[in-house]
Design an enzyme around this catalytic site. Structure first.
Site, PDB file in Angstrom:
ATOM      1  N   GLY A 117      -2.453  -0.326  -3.786  1.00  0.00           N
ATOM      2  CA  GLY A 117      -2.288  -1.147  -4.975  1.00  0.00           C
ATOM      3  C   GLY A 117      -3.041  -2.453  -4.968  1.00  0.00           C
ATOM      4  N   CYS A 118      -3.372  -2.985  -3.801  1.00  0.00           N
ATOM      5  CA  CYS A 118      -3.984  -4.313  -3.753  1.00  0.00           C
ATOM      6  C   CYS A 118      -4.904  -4.418  -2.565  1.00  0.00           C
ATOM      7  CB  CYS A 118      -2.898  -5.388  -3.679  1.00  0.00           C
ATOM      8  SG  CYS A 118      -3.564  -7.052  -3.554  1.00  0.00           S
ATOM      9  N   GLY A 119      -6.117  -4.867  -2.799  1.00  0.00           N
ATOM     10  CA  GLY A 119      -7.092  -4.933  -1.727  1.00  0.00           C
ATOM     11  C   GLY A 119      -6.939  -6.108  -0.802  1.00  0.00           C
TER      12      GLY A 119
END
Length: 277
Positions: A117-119
């Site tokens: 979901g999030c880098g």
């Protein structure tokens, strides 16, 4: 549990951004309220455990909920105290716990960084989250017709999503709005990484077109676009306030779909609404 929140002053979680609203009939000046985005460092007994990107509201609830859902504690009563304070470009939540609980989750520090979901969620310092973006060379930008054509053309090129109804897409479009290259992934930042790799392997110059995303534009998406030199990033959802600030520093213009219209944000970061004449 004792909660101490140092005086951080009022946090505006809905700042205002200015731009041009492009419609099939023409364009007009517009102002949007957009969501704030900020790195929040989670510390356990003073040692950084993870850094998460979030809207800076209800931070006490987030800190306690994060500790519960990550298995750091079994109940809110396991948290002896919670201290919240400002830091450079973000905030810090320090949870005081029994050291034995921290030992049990020590190995989790590494696993938090790499979620789909999030880098950048899970980075272990605020400095690692917000490095200075590469400055993108200013080139000719696509016009309204090109942006409309790109948005309209993307769905037919999302082959995976037609089957699984889930995956995100990152596309490279030429200045006329033709969708030339598409990559898909369950993670929006993964899709953009795939697109960056495909452009590099083909020897294509990202500055000769623009990037189109089927997802929202958060700060890490702007950082990735800056790394490949894309002058404009268009998406189906509005950018965060932090994404706009970083895009302004990088010289990147952001746009998003607004129903049948397109909002083209100014490249001067955030601004207050202008008074009508």
């Amino acid at each position: 549990m004792r909660i101490r929140r140092l005086d951080t002053g009022p946090l505006d979680v809905s700042p205002v951004a200015a731009g041009r609203l492009l419609t099939p009939e023409g364009e007009r000046r517009a102002f949007w309220q957009i969501a704030e985005e900020m790195p929040v460092a989670i510390l356990l007994n003073g040692e950084t455990f993870a850094v998460m990107m979030m809207t800076p509201a209800d931070i006490e609830d987030f800190a306690v909920g994060f500790a519960l859902t990550e298995g750091i504690v079994e109940a809110a009563e396991d948290i002896e105290s919670l201290r919240i304070a400002e830091a450079a470009d973000g905030m810090i939540c320090n949870l005081t716990l029994d050291p034995a609980r921290i030992e049990k989750v020590e190995g989790r520090r590494r696993t938090l960084a790499g979620r789909a979901g999030c880098g950048i969620c899970g980075a272990q310092s605020l400095e690692a989250v917000l490095p200075a973006p590469r400055r993108v060379a200013r080139t000719a930008l696509p016009g309204a017709e090109a942006l409309f054509a790109a948005f309209d053309g993307l769905p037919a090129r999302q082959v995976m999503k037609q089957v699984n109804k889930t995956t995100h897409a990152a596309a490279f479009c030429d200045r006329g709005g033709a969708v030339e290259l598409v990559r898909e992934d369950i993670g929006r930042h993964n899709a953009l990484d795939k697109l960056a790799g495909a452009l590099a392997r083909d020897g294509r110059d990202a500055s000769r077109g623009f990037v189109l995303l089927s997802s929202r534009v958060s700060v890490e998406m702007v950082q990735k676009a800056a790394a490949i030199g894309a002058p404009l990033v268009a998406a189906v959802s509005a950018p965060s306030a932090l994404a706009l600030r970083v895009a302004a520093r990088a010289g990147i213009v952001l746009a998003c779909r607004a129903g049948r219209d397109i909002m083209l944000f100014d490249d001067t970061a955030l601004t207050a609404p202008l008074k009508e004449d």
